[in-house]
Scaffold this motif. Structure first.
Motif, PDB file in Angstrom:
ATOM      1  N   GLY A   1       0.816  -1.205   0.000  1.00  0.00           N
ATOM      2  CA  GLY A   1       0.000   0.000   0.000  1.00  0.00           C
ATOM      3  C   GLY A   1       0.852   1.258   0.000  1.00  0.00           C
ATOM      4  O   GLY A   1       2.071   1.218   0.141  1.00  0.00           O
ATOM      5  N   GLY A   2       0.192   2.398  -0.171  1.00  0.00           N
ATOM      6  CA  GLY A   2       0.912   3.656  -0.170  1.00  0.00           C
ATOM      7  C   GLY A   2       0.089   4.776  -0.748  1.00  0.00           C
ATOM      8  O   GLY A   2      -1.125   4.662  -0.911  1.00  0.00           O
TER       9      GLY A   2
ATOM     10  N   ARG B   1     -12.077  -3.936   0.583  1.00  0.00           N
ATOM     11  CA  ARG B   1     -11.585  -2.622   0.985  1.00  0.00           C
ATOM     12  C   ARG B   1     -12.622  -1.921   1.845  1.00  0.00           C
ATOM     13  O   ARG B   1     -13.821  -2.200   1.755  1.00  0.00           O
ATOM     14  CB  ARG B   1     -11.244  -1.764  -0.236  1.00  0.00           C
ATOM     15  CG  ARG B   1     -12.436  -1.421  -1.120  1.00  0.00           C
ATOM     16  CD  ARG B   1     -11.949  -0.702  -2.379  1.00  0.00           C
ATOM     17  NE  ARG B   1     -13.064  -0.348  -3.258  1.00  0.00           N
ATOM     18  CZ  ARG B   1     -12.898   0.194  -4.461  1.00  0.00           C
ATOM     19  NH1 ARG B   1     -11.680   0.438  -4.933  1.00  0.00           N
ATOM     20  NH2 ARG B   1     -13.955   0.492  -5.195  1.00  0.00           N
ATOM     21  N   GLN B   2     -12.124  -1.030   2.680  1.00  0.00           N
ATOM     22  CA  GLN B   2     -13.007  -0.255   3.543  1.00  0.00           C
ATOM     23  C   GLN B   2     -12.528   1.183   3.561  1.00  0.00           C
ATOM     24  O   GLN B   2     -11.418   1.480   4.021  1.00  0.00           O
ATOM     25  CB  GLN B   2     -13.034  -0.829   4.956  1.00  0.00           C
ATOM     26  CG  GLN B   2     -14.060  -0.155   5.850  1.00  0.00           C
ATOM     27  CD  GLN B   2     -14.300  -0.924   7.130  1.00  0.00           C
ATOM     28  OE1 GLN B   2     -13.489  -1.743   7.557  1.00  0.00           O
ATOM     29  NE2 GLN B   2     -15.429  -0.671   7.756  1.00  0.00           N
TER      30      GLN B   2
ATOM     31  N   TYR C   1      -7.154  -1.816   2.326  1.00  0.00           N
ATOM     32  CA  TYR C   1      -7.387  -3.030   1.549  1.00  0.00           C
ATOM     33  C   TYR C   1      -7.000  -4.259   2.364  1.00  0.00           C
ATOM     34  O   TYR C   1      -5.925  -4.282   2.985  1.00  0.00           O
ATOM     35  CB  TYR C   1      -6.595  -2.978   0.243  1.00  0.00           C
ATOM     36  CG  TYR C   1      -7.221  -2.078  -0.784  1.00  0.00           C
ATOM     37  CD1 TYR C   1      -7.203  -0.694  -0.631  1.00  0.00           C
ATOM     38  CD2 TYR C   1      -7.868  -2.605  -1.910  1.00  0.00           C
ATOM     39  CE1 TYR C   1      -7.804   0.148  -1.560  1.00  0.00           C
ATOM     40  CE2 TYR C   1      -8.474  -1.779  -2.839  1.00  0.00           C
ATOM     41  CZ  TYR C   1      -8.433  -0.404  -2.655  1.00  0.00           C
ATOM     42  OH  TYR C   1      -9.033   0.419  -3.586  1.00  0.00           O
ATOM     43  N   TYR C   2      -7.884  -5.249   2.328  1.00  0.00           N
ATOM     44  CA  TYR C   2      -7.690  -6.482   3.077  1.00  0.00           C
ATOM     45  C   TYR C   2      -7.728  -7.673   2.126  1.00  0.00           C
ATOM     46  O   TYR C   2      -8.537  -7.703   1.191  1.00  0.00           O
ATOM     47  CB  TYR C   2      -8.806  -6.680   4.093  1.00  0.00           C
ATOM     48  CG  TYR C   2      -8.937  -5.600   5.133  1.00  0.00           C
ATOM     49  CD1 TYR C   2      -9.721  -4.475   4.893  1.00  0.00           C
ATOM     50  CD2 TYR C   2      -8.284  -5.714   6.357  1.00  0.00           C
ATOM     51  CE1 TYR C   2      -9.844  -3.483   5.846  1.00  0.00           C
ATOM     52  CE2 TYR C   2      -8.413  -4.721   7.320  1.00  0.00           C
ATOM     53  CZ  TYR C   2      -9.194  -3.612   7.059  1.00  0.00           C
ATOM     54  OH  TYR C   2      -9.319  -2.632   8.018  1.00  0.00           O
ATOM     55  N   CYS C   3      -6.893  -8.661   2.395  1.00  0.00           N
ATOM     56  CA  CYS C   3      -7.059  -9.934   1.715  1.00  0.00           C
ATOM     57  C   CYS C   3      -7.700 -10.920   2.680  1.00  0.00           C
ATOM     58  O   CYS C   3      -7.644 -10.745   3.906  1.00  0.00           O
ATOM     59  CB  CYS C   3      -5.743 -10.482   1.187  1.00  0.00           C
ATOM     60  SG  CYS C   3      -4.544 -10.946   2.442  1.00  0.00           S
ATOM     61  N   ALA C   4      -8.319 -11.936   2.104  1.00  0.00           N
ATOM     62  CA  ALA C   4      -9.014 -12.932   2.911  1.00  0.00           C
ATOM     63  C   ALA C   4      -8.966 -14.280   2.203  1.00  0.00           C
ATOM     64  O   ALA C   4      -8.821 -14.341   0.977  1.00  0.00           O
ATOM     65  CB  ALA C   4     -10.461 -12.516   3.131  1.00  0.00           C
TER      66      ALA C   4
ATOM     67  N   GLN D   1      -3.058   0.373   3.773  1.00  0.00           N
ATOM     68  CA  GLN D   1      -3.698   1.628   3.356  1.00  0.00           C
ATOM     69  C   GLN D   1      -3.294   1.982   1.939  1.00  0.00           C
ATOM     70  O   GLN D   1      -2.099   1.974   1.598  1.00  0.00           O
ATOM     71  CB  GLN D   1      -3.300   2.766   4.299  1.00  0.00           C
ATOM     72  CG  GLN D   1      -3.848   4.127   3.903  1.00  0.00           C
ATOM     73  CD  GLN D   1      -5.348   4.230   4.107  1.00  0.00           C
ATOM     74  OE1 GLN D   1      -5.866   3.845   5.151  1.00  0.00           O
ATOM     75  NE2 GLN D   1      -6.056   4.778   3.115  1.00  0.00           N
ATOM     76  N   VAL D   2      -4.288   2.308   1.147  1.00  0.00           N
ATOM     77  CA  VAL D   2      -4.077   2.861  -0.192  1.00  0.00           C
ATOM     78  C   VAL D   2      -4.735   4.232  -0.235  1.00  0.00           C
ATOM     79  O   VAL D   2      -5.928   4.368   0.048  1.00  0.00           O
ATOM     80  CB  VAL D   2      -4.677   1.948  -1.280  1.00  0.00           C
ATOM     81  CG1 VAL D   2      -4.638   2.621  -2.642  1.00  0.00           C
ATOM     82  CG2 VAL D   2      -3.946   0.622  -1.314  1.00  0.00           C
ATOM     83  N   THR D   3      -3.958   5.233  -0.592  1.00  0.00           N
ATOM     84  CA  THR D   3      -4.470   6.597  -0.685  1.00  0.00           C
ATOM     85  C   THR D   3      -4.175   7.127  -2.068  1.00  0.00           C
ATOM     86  O   THR D   3      -3.027   7.121  -2.516  1.00  0.00           O
ATOM     87  CB  THR D   3      -3.827   7.500   0.375  1.00  0.00           C
ATOM     88  OG1 THR D   3      -4.066   6.965   1.670  1.00  0.00           O
ATOM     89  CG2 THR D   3      -4.405   8.909   0.295  1.00  0.00           C
TER      90      THR D   3
END
Length: 119
Positions: free
Chosen positions: A9-10, A38-39, A94-97, A114-116
């Protein structure tokens, strides 16, 4: 116990790209499918896409189709989310599952990355 560890992320500008990785912590890993979610702040967690672990078929939420690609490396127990043409509305954690047996729920979750996307 399986742990999923995300990275990649970044901060990126609109139109840019990022690749997220999600690695399973065990030596031998298998599941029915891996997913990305993602949230965004103030919003519920939403499904982004998934990939079947054995046959590599993918499924995407409509807003990311054609921009995001999910792939995997079975040998390294890793799944990727390549995100292109990013938009400010893609900003989220972002989450993986992992869905182990193909049921209705997701059995293991990563800690999130986190992705911004700046406008």
């Amino acid at each position: 116990q399986v742990q999923l560890v995300e990275s990649g992320g970044g901060l990126v500008q609109t139109g840019g790209s990022l690749r997220l990785s999600c690695a399973a912590s065990v030596r031998t890993f298998s599941c029915w499918r891996m997913g990305w979610f993602r949230q965004a702040p103030g919003k519920e967690r939403e499904f982004v896409g998934s990939i079947r672990w054995s046959v590599s078929s993918t499924y995407y939420e409509d807003s990311v189709k054609g921009r995001f690609t999910i792939s995997k490396d079975n040998a390294n127990n890793t799944v990727y989310l390549q995100m292109n043409r990013l938009r400010p509305e893609d900003t989220a954690v972002y989450y993986c599952a992992a869905d182990v047996i193909g049921g209705e729920s997701w059995d293991y979750w990563g800690q999130g990355t986190q992705v911004t996307v700046s406008s």
